[in-house]
Design an enzyme around this catalytic site. Sequence first.
Site, PDB file in Angstrom:
ATOM      1  N   LYS A  16      47.340  -7.422  -9.506  1.00  0.00           N
ATOM      2  CA  LYS A  16      46.373  -6.849  -8.803  1.00  0.00           C
ATOM      3  C   LYS A  16      47.103  -6.000  -7.670  1.00  0.00           C
ATOM      4  O   LYS A  16      48.082  -6.140  -7.254  1.00  0.00           O
ATOM      5  CB  LYS A  16      45.336  -7.947  -8.281  1.00  0.00           C
ATOM      6  CG  LYS A  16      46.180  -8.895  -7.392  1.00  0.00           C
ATOM      7  CD  LYS A  16      46.191  -8.526  -5.884  1.00  0.00           C
ATOM      8  CE  LYS A  16      46.764  -9.662  -4.824  1.00  0.00           C
ATOM      9  NZ  LYS A  16      47.194  -9.185  -3.648  1.00  0.00           N
ATOM     10  N   ASP A 146      44.034 -16.085  -4.976  1.00  0.00           N
ATOM     11  CA  ASP A 146      44.060 -14.922  -5.602  1.00  0.00           C
ATOM     12  C   ASP A 146      43.766 -15.651  -7.141  1.00  0.00           C
ATOM     13  O   ASP A 146      43.460 -14.518  -7.996  1.00  0.00           O
ATOM     14  CB  ASP A 146      45.422 -14.057  -5.881  1.00  0.00           C
ATOM     15  CG  ASP A 146      45.360 -13.465  -4.372  1.00  0.00           C
ATOM     16  OD1 ASP A 146      44.549 -13.305  -3.538  1.00  0.00           O
ATOM     17  OD2 ASP A 146      46.574 -13.267  -4.069  1.00  0.00           O
TER      18      ASP A 146
HETATM   19  O1  C5P Z   1      46.102 -19.258  -1.027  1.00  0.00           O
HETATM   20  P1  C5P Z   1      47.573 -19.076  -1.297  1.00  0.00           P
HETATM   21  O2  C5P Z   1      48.441 -20.001  -1.626  1.00  0.00           O
HETATM   22  O3  C5P Z   1      47.704 -17.610  -1.965  1.00  0.00           O
HETATM   23  O4  C5P Z   1      47.876 -18.684   0.298  1.00  0.00           O
HETATM   24  C1  C5P Z   1      49.291 -18.588   0.671  1.00  0.00           C
HETATM   25  C2  C5P Z   1      49.331 -18.721   2.168  1.00  0.00           C
HETATM   26  O5  C5P Z   1      49.014 -17.360   2.833  1.00  0.00           O
HETATM   27  C3  C5P Z   1      48.440 -19.737   2.988  1.00  0.00           C
HETATM   28  O6  C5P Z   1      49.303 -20.937   2.790  1.00  0.00           O
HETATM   29  C4  C5P Z   1      48.322 -19.210   4.234  1.00  0.00           C
HETATM   30  O7  C5P Z   1      49.248 -19.160   5.091  1.00  0.00           O
HETATM   31  C5  C5P Z   1      48.013 -17.760   4.052  1.00  0.00           C
HETATM   32  N1  C5P Z   1      46.844 -17.346   3.708  1.00  0.00           N
HETATM   33  C6  C5P Z   1      45.706 -17.275   4.883  1.00  0.00           C
HETATM   34  N2  C5P Z   1      44.378 -17.134   4.645  1.00  0.00           N
HETATM   35  C7  C5P Z   1      43.944 -16.851   3.272  1.00  0.00           C
HETATM   36  C8  C5P Z   1      44.811 -16.751   2.316  1.00  0.00           C
HETATM   37  C9  C5P Z   1      45.945 -17.228   2.532  1.00  0.00           C
HETATM   38  O8  C5P Z   1      46.178 -17.402   5.885  1.00  0.00           O
HETATM   39  N3  C5P Z   1      42.694 -16.284   3.325  1.00  0.00           N
END
Ligand code: C5P
Length: 306
Positions: A16, A146
Amino acid sequence: MSKTNRNSVTVRVPAKVNLQLAVGPREADGFHNLVTVFQAISIYDDVTITKSAPGNGITISIIGDHTHGVPADATNLAVKAAQLIADDYDFVIDAHIEVNKSIPVAGGMAGGSADAAAVIVGVNELYELEMSREEMHEFGSQLGSDVPFMISGGTAIGQGRGDQLTAALSRGTYHWVLALSTVGLSTPAVYQECDRLRAGLDIAAPQTSDALMQSLLAADSKAVGQALHNDLQSAACSLRPALTLVLDVGEEYGALGSIVSGSGPTVAFLVADEDQGLDLAVALTSSGVVGSVARAYGPVHGAKVI
Ligand code: C5P
């Protein structure tokens, strides 16, 4: 194809780019409320799940163009996805997951999330679980922000952590040139840098860009190019100053727009057509400021059994 006694399934899942990424203030749980517009693009991982002998558990191997830095063990999000479903449905999965990777690793293109999405779709098919789309999304959002989008694909608006999806009305096909770095960026580190850069500022709640939504509806790629915006871009450039040079090359060669994808370091350039894409790809390659270059188009479908 008969589904009964099936031993193996292959799911193709796209990468993406984010056309918009608006980041709200850091919440108490450490996450940020987002409004993001995702587009699935034509760079794919193929994930094959093959049943194995009882007692083998869930194993994984990684092959393909981008294997460096991908864990081939239980810490891989793809294995976690299979385990999550097995635990929830209360059955044992003995299977081997083979990920044939073309999506760059730690590039802001949701490569890890894509593989988890593929496993959700693949396990659903292989074990005939007959999950609804909503249920697959629910598993997905437990694994990463995602993942639900990588199941749906197309063009969509993500809210909350990026995992609450609504379809976006988009017409036309968009051509992209992607400047890839050899070294990835850590998503948490980029969010942290964004917080640091914005410390003391009053950060408004994120909003969908009307300009972007209207341009997508009108299939006006020039206007889409102008409306691309990522609140994490300055943080990614702060951690990786060379990205500014990459962005400059695209501008010089007349890209319709440019954006750091997600938390970077991939830079996505929107171009008018394949010819312009080829010219820009050559210019970026010879500039010496990028690791490698890929071309893609979008939107494309989400994770799909092939
Ligand atoms: O959800 P995902 O594992 O992709 O997120 C990785 C990191 O990115 C999270 O641990 C957080 O630190 C940050 N994040 C965030 N706010 C979001 C998505 C991700 O702060 N909406």
